[in-house]
Design a protein around this motif. Structure first.
Motif, PDB file in Angstrom:
ATOM      1  N   ALA A  74       0.696  -1.229   0.091  1.00  0.00           N
ATOM      2  CA  ALA A  74       0.015  -0.017   0.122  1.00  0.00           C
ATOM      3  C   ALA A  74       0.820   1.447  -0.040  1.00  0.00           C
ATOM      4  O   ALA A  74       1.651   1.596   0.881  1.00  0.00           O
ATOM      5  N   GLN A  75       0.664   2.170  -0.828  1.00  0.00           N
ATOM      6  CA  GLN A  75       1.128   3.403  -1.045  1.00  0.00           C
ATOM      7  C   GLN A  75       0.166   4.487  -0.615  1.00  0.00           C
ATOM      8  O   GLN A  75      -0.638   4.438  -1.214  1.00  0.00           O
ATOM      9  N   ILE A  76       0.478   5.142   0.673  1.00  0.00           N
ATOM     10  CA  ILE A  76      -0.593   5.946   1.174  1.00  0.00           C
ATOM     11  C   ILE A  76      -0.202   7.358   0.943  1.00  0.00           C
ATOM     12  O   ILE A  76       1.078   7.897   1.553  1.00  0.00           O
ATOM     13  N   LYS A  77      -0.895   8.234   0.418  1.00  0.00           N
ATOM     14  CA  LYS A  77      -0.462   9.776   0.064  1.00  0.00           C
ATOM     15  C   LYS A  77      -1.168  10.628   1.379  1.00  0.00           C
ATOM     16  O   LYS A  77      -2.251  10.439   1.428  1.00  0.00           O
ATOM     17  N   SER A  78      -0.346  11.328   1.768  1.00  0.00           N
ATOM     18  CA  SER A  78      -0.781  12.314   2.640  1.00  0.00           C
ATOM     19  C   SER A  78      -0.125  13.646   2.670  1.00  0.00           C
ATOM     20  O   SER A  78       0.882  13.882   1.720  1.00  0.00           O
ATOM     21  N   THR A  79      -0.495  14.651   3.573  1.00  0.00           N
ATOM     22  CA  THR A  79      -0.021  15.764   3.174  1.00  0.00           C
ATOM     23  C   THR A  79       1.181  15.937   4.470  1.00  0.00           C
ATOM     24  O   THR A  79       0.649  15.952   5.703  1.00  0.00           O
ATOM     25  N   GLY A  80       2.265  16.402   4.196  1.00  0.00           N
ATOM     26  CA  GLY A  80       3.294  16.743   5.484  1.00  0.00           C
ATOM     27  C   GLY A  80       2.862  17.894   6.083  1.00  0.00           C
ATOM     28  O   GLY A  80       2.296  18.614   5.784  1.00  0.00           O
ATOM     29  N   ARG A  81       3.946  18.125   7.276  1.00  0.00           N
ATOM     30  CA  ARG A  81       3.823  19.316   7.925  1.00  0.00           C
ATOM     31  C   ARG A  81       4.122  20.653   7.304  1.00  0.00           C
ATOM     32  O   ARG A  81       3.534  21.545   7.598  1.00  0.00           O
ATOM     33  N   ASN A  82       4.943  20.350   6.293  1.00  0.00           N
ATOM     34  CA  ASN A  82       5.171  21.539   5.309  1.00  0.00           C
ATOM     35  C   ASN A  82       4.283  21.926   4.200  1.00  0.00           C
ATOM     36  O   ASN A  82       4.461  22.729   3.368  1.00  0.00           O
ATOM     37  N   GLY A  83       3.082  20.964   4.131  1.00  0.00           N
ATOM     38  CA  GLY A  83       2.135  20.977   3.180  1.00  0.00           C
ATOM     39  C   GLY A  83       2.516  20.271   2.083  1.00  0.00           C
ATOM     40  O   GLY A  83       1.725  20.453   0.953  1.00  0.00           O
ATOM     41  N   LEU A  84       3.636  19.779   1.955  1.00  0.00           N
ATOM     42  CA  LEU A  84       4.016  18.996   0.496  1.00  0.00           C
ATOM     43  C   LEU A  84       3.623  17.494   0.588  1.00  0.00           C
ATOM     44  O   LEU A  84       3.319  17.035   1.917  1.00  0.00           O
ATOM     45  N   PRO A  85       3.161  16.918  -0.397  1.00  0.00           N
ATOM     46  CA  PRO A  85       2.909  15.627  -0.333  1.00  0.00           C
ATOM     47  C   PRO A  85       3.845  14.500   0.265  1.00  0.00           C
ATOM     48  O   PRO A  85       5.008  14.830   0.078  1.00  0.00           O
ATOM     49  N   ARG A  86       3.172  13.756   0.899  1.00  0.00           N
ATOM     50  CA  ARG A  86       4.067  12.488   1.733  1.00  0.00           C
ATOM     51  C   ARG A  86       3.655  11.177   1.024  1.00  0.00           C
ATOM     52  O   ARG A  86       2.403  10.903   1.214  1.00  0.00           O
ATOM     53  N   LEU A  87       4.397  10.446   0.922  1.00  0.00           N
ATOM     54  CA  LEU A  87       4.173   9.164   0.393  1.00  0.00           C
ATOM     55  C   LEU A  87       4.582   7.865   1.314  1.00  0.00           C
ATOM     56  O   LEU A  87       5.753   7.737   1.486  1.00  0.00           O
ATOM     57  N   THR A  88       3.847   7.275   1.846  1.00  0.00           N
ATOM     58  CA  THR A  88       4.401   6.273   3.011  1.00  0.00           C
ATOM     59  C   THR A  88       3.953   4.873   1.992  1.00  0.00           C
ATOM     60  O   THR A  88       3.014   4.662   1.728  1.00  0.00           O
ATOM     61  N   THR A  89       5.027   3.808   2.295  1.00  0.00           N
ATOM     62  CA  THR A  89       4.660   2.481   1.735  1.00  0.00           C
ATOM     63  C   THR A  89       4.658   1.350   2.812  1.00  0.00           C
ATOM     64  O   THR A  89       5.795   1.591   3.464  1.00  0.00           O
ATOM     65  N   GLU A  90       3.874   0.697   2.909  1.00  0.00           N
ATOM     66  CA  GLU A  90       3.394  -0.483   3.802  1.00  0.00           C
ATOM     67  C   GLU A  90       3.426  -1.690   3.307  1.00  0.00           C
ATOM     68  O   GLU A  90       2.800  -1.665   2.127  1.00  0.00           O
ATOM     69  N   HIS A  91       3.953  -2.690   3.771  1.00  0.00           N
ATOM     70  CA  HIS A  91       3.760  -4.055   2.977  1.00  0.00           C
ATOM     71  C   HIS A  91       3.131  -4.916   4.215  1.00  0.00           C
ATOM     72  O   HIS A  91       3.528  -4.776   5.322  1.00  0.00           O
ATOM     73  N   TYR A  92       1.939  -5.650   3.962  1.00  0.00           N
ATOM     74  CA  TYR A  92       1.414  -6.311   4.888  1.00  0.00           C
ATOM     75  C   TYR A  92       1.098  -7.868   4.449  1.00  0.00           C
ATOM     76  O   TYR A  92       0.869  -8.150   3.152  1.00  0.00           O
ATOM     77  N   TYR A  93       1.631  -8.475   5.354  1.00  0.00           N
ATOM     78  CA  TYR A  93       1.807 -10.348   4.953  1.00  0.00           C
ATOM     79  C   TYR A  93       0.716 -11.012   5.457  1.00  0.00           C
ATOM     80  O   TYR A  93       0.391 -10.627   6.579  1.00  0.00           O
ATOM     81  N   PHE A  94      -0.002 -11.761   4.693  1.00  0.00           N
ATOM     82  CA  PHE A  94      -0.947 -12.655   5.113  1.00  0.00           C
ATOM     83  C   PHE A  94      -0.720 -14.035   4.845  1.00  0.00           C
ATOM     84  O   PHE A  94      -0.397 -14.387   3.737  1.00  0.00           O
TER      85      PHE A  94
END
Length: 144
Positions: A86-106
């Motif tokens: 999952a690549q989750i986009k959010s807005t960072g503290r400085n107002g710039l886009p922030r992209l977090t990548t998470e891997h979930y194992y099942f």
């Protein structure tokens, strides 16, 4: 890109392949093979939560709608494991886009009860389709 993200696996992508089990279908993002874990699949998602509630769904793990898809694909394929990237986009503290990548194992063998429940509900739903009846509008929580 997928091969670079998961160098420990053999990764195959072929979007034209659709898997089928009875009435159920799965269209995988990639097949993955591991000498120890067996055969699995990779599902990739991008999300941009626009509310605190939407963000909370990711903060607590995987949202139910993606979790259900993983269970469904495990049912259809019969394979051993799945990875959700999952690549989750959010807005960072400085107002710039922030992209977090998470891997979930099942692991399949840890999800047998959930898969059994979902398959029963899917068969029940398919019965409504075959009978051309309107199904109930609300599904129960799958993570009880």
């Amino acid at each position: 890109m997928t091969c670079l993200d998961f160098p420990e696996y053999t990764v195959h992508t072929n979007k034209s392949v659709v898997y089928r089990r009875a009435f159920a279908f799965a269209s995988l993002d990639a097949e993955i093979v591991d000498s120890e874990s067996g055969k699995g699949f990779l599902e990739c998602k991008t999300a941009e939560p626009h509310s605190a509630l939407a963000r909370q769904k990711w903060d607590n793990g995987v949202p139910d709608y993606y979790y259900t898809q993983i269970l469904h694909y495990l049912i259809v394929t019969g394979w051993d494991f799945a990875i959700l990237k999952a690549q989750i986009k959010s807005t960072g503290r400085n107002g710039l886009p922030r992209l977090t990548t998470e891997h979930y194992y099942f692991k399949r063998d840890e999800l047998n009860e959930e898969m059994k429940y979902l398959y029963i509900k899917e068969r029940e739903f398919w019965g409504y389709v075959k009978r051309k009846e309107r199904p109930p509008l609300i599904l129960p929580d799958l993570r009880k």
